[in-house]
Write an enzyme that holds these catalytic residues in place. Structure first.
Site, mmCIF file in Angstrom:
data_model
loop_
_atom_site.group_PDB
_atom_site.id
_atom_site.type_symbol
_atom_site.label_atom_id
_atom_site.label_comp_id
_atom_site.label_asym_id
_atom_site.label_seq_id
_atom_site.Cartn_x
_atom_site.Cartn_y
_atom_site.Cartn_z
ATOM 1 N N CYS A 183 -12.420 -10.142 -41.794
ATOM 2 C CA CYS A 183 -11.964 -10.718 -43.060
ATOM 3 C C CYS A 183 -10.802 -9.865 -43.569
ATOM 4 C CB CYS A 183 -13.120 -10.751 -44.066
ATOM 5 S SG CYS A 183 -13.586 -9.129 -44.711
ATOM 6 N N CYS A 217 -11.671 -6.233 -44.147
ATOM 7 C CA CYS A 217 -11.848 -5.505 -42.883
ATOM 8 C C CYS A 217 -10.502 -5.054 -42.333
ATOM 9 C CB CYS A 217 -12.535 -6.390 -41.842
ATOM 10 S SG CYS A 217 -14.247 -6.790 -42.184
ATOM 11 N N ARG A 237 -9.080 -1.228 -41.593
ATOM 12 C CA ARG A 237 -8.460 -0.792 -40.338
ATOM 13 C C ARG A 237 -7.124 -0.113 -40.611
ATOM 14 N NH1 ARG A 237 -8.986 -5.801 -36.081
ATOM 15 N NH2 ARG A 237 -11.228 -6.111 -36.351
ATOM 16 N N CYS A 267 -14.652 -18.769 -50.899
ATOM 17 C CA CYS A 267 -13.825 -18.475 -49.730
ATOM 18 C C CYS A 267 -12.404 -18.926 -50.015
ATOM 19 C CB CYS A 267 -14.353 -19.188 -48.490
ATOM 20 S SG CYS A 267 -15.873 -18.451 -47.873
ATOM 21 N N CYS A 284 -15.871 -12.402 -47.000
ATOM 22 C CA CYS A 284 -16.067 -10.953 -47.038
ATOM 23 C C CYS A 284 -17.516 -10.594 -47.378
ATOM 24 C CB CYS A 284 -15.134 -10.316 -48.065
ATOM 25 S SG CYS A 284 -13.391 -10.436 -47.638
#
Length: 161
Positions: free
Chosen positions: A34, A37, A41, A99, A126
């Site tokens: 998502c 995420c 990263r 969403c 998420c």
């Protein structure tokens, strides 16, 4: 006792390993990230880059404070993102946002500040927990590792050569 260069290399190796693991889960196991995420990263990638540069440069204490500070800032941003993600996953259903559009669409269509605002609000996707290990979701593990990596960065920023 590990040297500052060794700490930097350990930090880089951990960040690289964590990003590689995330890519494995995405491309091999089919877990699509998502927007939150993806930003976690990015925090790991930024920290890893700073750790690698610090290890290659191996500066004296003042320079290592700068590298440690930069990695700490990236880690704190990552911690905030991961904490928000964990909160969304544990929030009551009536408090989870709907969403929304995908990150690619938002980057192409929305102004940068609006896109960031929407990403950090999170979305219904998420809040989904699609993977756990030892009872913790992937964002919770991300939070744990961001705390560890930030602790390494703080150690670099405040340790003597």
């Amino acid at each position: 006792m590990l040297s500052q260069r060794s700490f930097s290399l350990v930090g880089f190796a951990c960040c690289a390993g964590l990003v590689a693991t995330a890519l494995y889960f995405q491309h091999i196991d089919g877990l699509e990230p998502c927007p939150l995420c993806i930003f976690q990263r990015v925090a790991f990638m930024l920290m890893g880059a700073v750790f690698l540069i610090a290890a290659l440069h191996n500066p004296k204490s003042a320079g290592m404070r700068v590298y440690g500070g930069l990695a700490t800032v990236a880690g704190l941003v990552g911690i905030a993102i991961a904490a928000r993600h964990v909160w969304l996953q544990n929030a009551p259903e009536d408090q989870v946002p709907e969403c929304g559009p995908g990150l690619d669409f938002m980057i192409e269509v929305l102004p940068f500040h609006v896109m960031l605002e929407k990403v950090f609000m999170g979305s219904g996707e998420c809040a989904e927990v699609s993977w756990t290990f030892l009872g913790l979701s992937m964002p919770a593990w991300s939070l744990v590792w961001l705390l560890i990596m930030t602790a390494i960065a703080v150690k670099l920023a405040f340790s003597e050569r």
